[in-house]
Structures are given as C-alpha cells and as structure tokens.
Design an enzyme around this catalytic site. Structure first.
Site, PDB file in Angstrom:
ATOM      1  NE  ARG A  47      -2.469  -1.652   3.287  1.00 44.60           N
ATOM      2  CZ  ARG A  47      -3.145  -2.660   3.835  1.00 44.60           C
ATOM      3  NH1 ARG A  47      -4.402  -2.862   3.505  1.00 44.60           N
ATOM      4  NH2 ARG A  47      -2.607  -3.437   4.724  1.00 44.60           N
ATOM      5  CE  LYS A 152       2.961 -19.853  11.693  1.00 48.10           C
ATOM      6  NZ  LYS A 152       3.709 -18.713  12.178  1.00 48.10           N
ATOM      7  CG  ASP A 181       5.742 -25.320   8.177  1.00 51.36           C
ATOM      8  OD1 ASP A 181       6.823 -25.046   8.730  1.00 51.36           O
ATOM      9  OD2 ASP A 181       4.778 -25.779   8.805  1.00 51.36           O
ATOM     10  CG  HIS A 182      10.203 -20.708   8.683  1.00 50.16           C
ATOM     11  ND1 HIS A 182       9.148 -20.375   9.474  1.00 50.16           N
ATOM     12  CD2 HIS A 182      11.275 -20.734   9.516  1.00 50.16           C
ATOM     13  CE1 HIS A 182       9.562 -20.205  10.726  1.00 50.16           C
ATOM     14  NE2 HIS A 182      10.855 -20.416  10.771  1.00 50.16           N
ATOM     15  CG  HIS A 244       6.631 -23.884  12.301  1.00 48.48           C
ATOM     16  ND1 HIS A 244       6.490 -23.639  10.973  1.00 48.48           N
ATOM     17  CD2 HIS A 244       6.644 -22.664  12.896  1.00 48.48           C
ATOM     18  CE1 HIS A 244       6.416 -22.333  10.761  1.00 48.48           C
ATOM     19  NE2 HIS A 244       6.502 -21.715  11.914  1.00 48.48           N
TER      20      HIS A 244
HETATM   21  C1  BG6 Z   1       7.228 -18.279  13.101  1.00 44.57           C
HETATM   22  C2  BG6 Z   1       6.364 -17.872  14.250  1.00 44.57           C
HETATM   23  O1  BG6 Z   1       6.492 -19.026  12.173  1.00 44.57           O
HETATM   24  O2  BG6 Z   1       8.300 -19.064  13.581  1.00 44.57           O
HETATM   25  C3  BG6 Z   1       7.178 -17.087  15.278  1.00 44.57           C
HETATM   26  O3  BG6 Z   1       5.295 -17.066  13.789  1.00 44.57           O
HETATM   27  C4  BG6 Z   1       8.382 -17.871  15.697  1.00 44.57           C
HETATM   28  O4  BG6 Z   1       6.392 -16.741  16.403  1.00 44.57           O
HETATM   29  C5  BG6 Z   1       9.156 -18.365  14.485  1.00 44.57           C
HETATM   30  O5  BG6 Z   1       9.202 -17.015  16.473  1.00 44.57           O
HETATM   31  C6  BG6 Z   1      10.246 -19.317  14.900  1.00 44.57           C
HETATM   32  O6  BG6 Z   1      11.037 -19.608  13.780  1.00 44.57           O
HETATM   33  P1  BG6 Z   1      12.551 -20.044  13.953  1.00 44.57           P
HETATM   34  O7  BG6 Z   1      12.988 -20.342  12.566  1.00 44.57           O
HETATM   35  O8  BG6 Z   1      13.266 -18.892  14.584  1.00 44.57           O
HETATM   36  O9  BG6 Z   1      12.521 -21.243  14.847  1.00 44.57           O
END
Ligand code: BG6
Length: 506
Positions: A47, A152, A181-182, A244
């Site tokens: 935006r 997500k 989903d990282h 996750h």
């Molecule tokens: C995210 C969550 O998906 O994953 C966060 O929304 C969290 O709240 C994060 O801190 C944790 O990711 P990582 O890779 O640091 O374990």
C-alpha cells in the site's frame, strides 16, 4: 508451458518485515550464488507510496542489515532488478495497473509470462488477493507458469481453513499453490529424512518395538516482541504447533517414500496426519498444557510479562506455551506417545527431536549411577545443528559402573559448508516448481482437524487451566506430568547440543 526459467517475482506486502528480514536477503543470496535466472525481476507490491528508487534504497539497507551471505559486492547490480508498485489490496481496479506494470517489465527485461506471487500480507488478504489476480487473468498459465506462495497461518481454525481452501481452489489449481512452512526449508529438518532413509541402522529400530517415546521441543527465549497484535489472536498452538511442529513430527514418523518425487514424499506425510489419533474433548485436560509467561527478572534485567507486552490485551488468555501428548495410530507407532512443546520466553532458543529408546529388558549393572540404560538420539534442528547419541559406557575402574556418554556430530565441523536459510531453500524450490517442502492443502486441513478439540476446549472450558510461568523458565512445572512414565521428564536442552541439565550454558 513455456520452457524458460525467466520470471517475475511479485511480493505482496513488500513494505513488511518479512520482506526486509528474510525474502529479499534470501533472493540476494541466490543471486550471488548465480541461482537466479538471468532474466529476472522482483516487483514489490504494497500500500505504501514508494518510487522504485525509494524501494531499492530500502532493500539495499535491508540486505546489508540481514544478509545471509558475506559477499556484498553484488548488491548494487542486484537492486537494479527490483521494482515497486503501490496497490490497494482490496480494490479490484488497482489490479489492472499491476498487470500493465508487469507487462512493461516483461517487455523491458525480456521475461516470459512465468510469475511467482508471494503473499506476505496480513492473513485476512489471503483469499482476496488471489481472487483479484484471477479477475485480471494473472492466474492463467497460457503464457507461462503462475505460482502462489502463501505464508502461514493458513486459516485460523478448521472452518476458516476450509473457506480459504475453497476460495483459492475456485481460481487456482492445487499445483499452483505453495504453502510455506519455513521449518520444512531448514536444512536440519530435511536431514531428518536423510538420517532415516540413508542409514540402514535406524530403520529396524524406528518403531514401537524399540522406541519408548518421541519428544519434540521448540523453545524460544524471546517474547512476542513487536508482534503482540498478531500473536494475541494466534497463540502458541496456532503459531507453532499446527504447522511447524506437526510437520516435524510427521517427517519423524513417516514411512519411506517410494521416491524423492514431491507427490511420493507428501503422500507419506499426509498419511501420518491422517493417522493422528483424535484427542477427545474429555482428554484435552490431561493431554495438553497451556501457559503464559509472567514478568520476571533475568540476569538483573526486568522482563515484562505477556500481558504487559505492546499490542496484547491486559486480560489476555492467549497461551505463549503449549505442550501436547498424542498418538499416531498405525502399525509403526501404535502405543508410542509423542510429546510436543513450544513456548516463548523459555530459557534458551532450541529446536530438537529426541528419540527415547526403550531400556534393556533387564538391566545388569545396578551398582553405578544409572538404574537403566536410556539411549537417546537427539536430532538438533537449531542452534548448534547436529545429532547426538546417548549411550551407556563403563566408568573406568573397578566394578561395572555405567555412565551415560554422548557421541555427537555438529554441522559446524563441516566448516567449509554454509547452511542456507530456510527461505533461501524454499524460494529456490518454488522457482523450480518443486513443491516437496511445501505443505499440501489436505495436510493443513488434517492438522486443523486434529487440533480442533483442543482449540475448542481452550476457548470454552474454564477448567483447562492457563498456567502462568515466570519468563526465563521452562514453562509450567506441571508439564512434566504430561509424560506418562513418572521417572522421565522432558529433556532440558542447552545452546550447545552436547550439554543438558540445569547447569549448562543457556
Ligand atoms: C514463526 C512464528 O512461524 O516461527 C514465530 O510465527 C516464531 O512466532 C518463528 O518465532 C520461529 O522460527 P525459527 O525459525 O526462529 O525457529
């Protein structure tokens, strides 16, 4: 379909934090490694009223601040590939100028119709943006592939996830959807697959005959930081468990896929989700624990409690800690409890899977400190990525005293290898059309189904307590009661993989 890897990468929500901290630095890393196509443009959309120059200079700062690769010598040439278009996400009419802008870019940069749309916006827009894109034909694959990457959370509960699913599938095909989903992009999560399926020694033991229980922890030492507004409507269960941690559990538990094809792997993951034993409403109280961090003092620093955080309702009952016990009802895992816990403001940041093996049927060595053997395989996802095996060994000297010792492997020993970030890996895969490490709609829906009774009870039932825990501790003490065997507690991991117990360095 056009056989050409040139494409435009469109990021919706380009003025947001994720773009700055993760997406653009990951794209820069790919560029430095020569992994972007020669003909490539990045179009930031949001935006805010930026010019191309404003946006480029913001992204240059972001790369310098959050770069994942030391080499900064290519930043100036990389940012020439960056462009910007302002848009009102909800206003269908602004998608025509967006389309025109993309056409101009394609002509100027000689890029075919291939396009990736990355939705890094508030989740309330996940249904609307794809619909508007489709209304101006930007879902059509006639002139090249079109893919949609969705961050997500995919829905807020089962009902909203189903609505979102139907909205998306109206105009887009499942193969076009890449649900990020990282955790699946983490090298160490993928290594779980390799550990299990490239080593013959684990498979015979990887089942109910030899495994006592499986423990999965994802702890964070930070609080909700500036995300109180989002987090207060989400909580630990939706933020970490639904996606996750259930994905990590599924990879730990899945059967060997018939090949490395995305369909083969994702089918096996889905089967695990489908085998999760439903938690009955009356069991929620005994099979789950929820907590919320309270103010405390850590190393003479005063830490605010969750309810004092910016953006959080001072009477909030949102959980910042969740622990859950569940079973996977299939032949491999029948009767083996899985324990998952996650929380904010715990003593340290650590994510790991611990396979606890059953003790020997009869323990001969009763004179030492150990009363039974307790082999554990710790698969450390972060930090100090690696693996550790705990086993009993004779304490040198007279008699047969047995002590627990560690055999460990640390990724840091592979000094010449950089571990790419999860986003780098996932962005690259999405460009190649490889959906292996993305969650499929059915998986997400199954995960919501499984957690529905917990969500319902935590919302309605006043008798499922919300325990307070002081920031910097391992969550509600009562979480140990979740573990069936009273002689066993959760593992108390430390920053260093090989340490555990209460005296380690956090
Ligand atoms: C995210 C969550 O998906 O994953 C966060 O929304 C969290 O709240 C994060 O801190 C944790 O990711 P990582 O890779 O640091 O374990």
């Amino acid at each position: 379909m056009i056989n050409d890897d040139s494409h435009i990468y469109v990021i919706f929500g380009a003025s947001g934090d994720l773009t700055k901290r993760k997406l653009v630095p990951a794209l820069y890393s790919l560029y430095v490694q020569d992994l972007l196509p020669e003909k490539f443009a990045l179009l930031g959309v949001s935006r805010s009223d930026f010019t191309d120059m404003d946006f480029r200079s913001g992204m240059k700062k972001a790369i310098n601040a959050f770069k994942e690769i030391d080499d900064t010598s290519h930043i100036d040439s990389f940012i020439q590939k960056i462009h910007y278009q302002s848009i009102q996400f909800n206003d269908a009419s602004t998608y025509h100028p967006l389309r025109q802008r993309m056409e101009i870019l394609r002509t100027d940069e000689e890029i075919c119709g291939n396009t990736l749309f990355y939705l890094s916006t508030p989740p309330s827009l996940y249904g609307i943006i794809p619909q508007h894109l489709a209304s101006v034909g930007l879902n059509s694959q006639e002139d090249g592939w079109k893919r949609l990457i969705i961050e997500k959370p995919f829905g807020y509960d089962l009902e909203s996830a189903m609505i979102l699913k139907n909205q998306l599938l109206k105009d887009w095909q499942e193969e076009q959807l890449f649900r990020i989903d990282h955790y699946l992009g983490k090298e160490t999560v993928q290594n779980l697959l390799v550990t299990r399926f490239s080593n013959g020694i684990f498979e015979p033991l990887w089942n109910r005959n030899y495994i006592h229980h499986v423990e999965i922890t994802s702890a964070e030492s930070i609080g909700v930081e500036k995300r109180g507004g989002y987090y207060d409507t989400s909580g630990a269960l939706r933020d970490m468990v639904q996606n996750h941690l259930l994905q990590v559990a599924a990879i730990t538990a899945m059967e060997s896929p018939s090949s490395l094809e995305p369909v083969a792997i994702r089918n096996e993951i889905l089967k695990v989700f489908q085998s999760l034993r439903p938690i009955k409403k009356e069991d929620v109280k005994t099979n789950t624990i929820r907590g919320q961090y309270l103010a405390s003092t850590i190393k003479s620093e005063t830490i605010a409690g969750y309810r004092q955080e910016e953006g959080v309702d001072p009477k909030s009952v949102t959980e910042t800690y969740a622990a859950i016990k569940f079973y996977i009802d299939n032949w491999r895992w029948g009767g083996v409890p899985f324990y998952i816990r996650t929380g904010k403001r715990l003593p340290t940041r650590v994510t790991e899977v611990v396979i606890h093996f059953k003790p020997t049927p009869h323990f001969l060595f009763t004179s030492g400190s150990l009363s039974s053997s307790c082999n554990q395989l710790v698969i450390r996802i972060q930090p100090d990525e690696g693996m550790l095996m705990k086993f009993g060994m004779k304490t040198p000297g007279a008699g047969f005293d047995v002590q627990n010792v560690n055999m460990d492997f640390h990724y840091s020993d592979l000094t010449h290898q950089r571990i790419p970030s999860a986003y780098e890996r996932l962005i690259y895969d999405s460009m190649k059309g490889d959906s292996t490490l993305f969650a499929r709609t059915e998986e997400v829906i199954e995960a919501w189904k499984f957690l529905s009774p917990v969500i319902e009870c935590w919302k309605d039932e006043k008798d499922v307590p919300l325990y307070g825990y002081p920031a910097g501790t391992w969550g509600p003490e009562t979480a140990d009661d979740l573990i069936e065997d009273k002689s066993i507690t959760w593992r108390y991991p430390c920053k260093n993989l090989s340490d555990d117990g209460i005296y380690c360095e956090l």
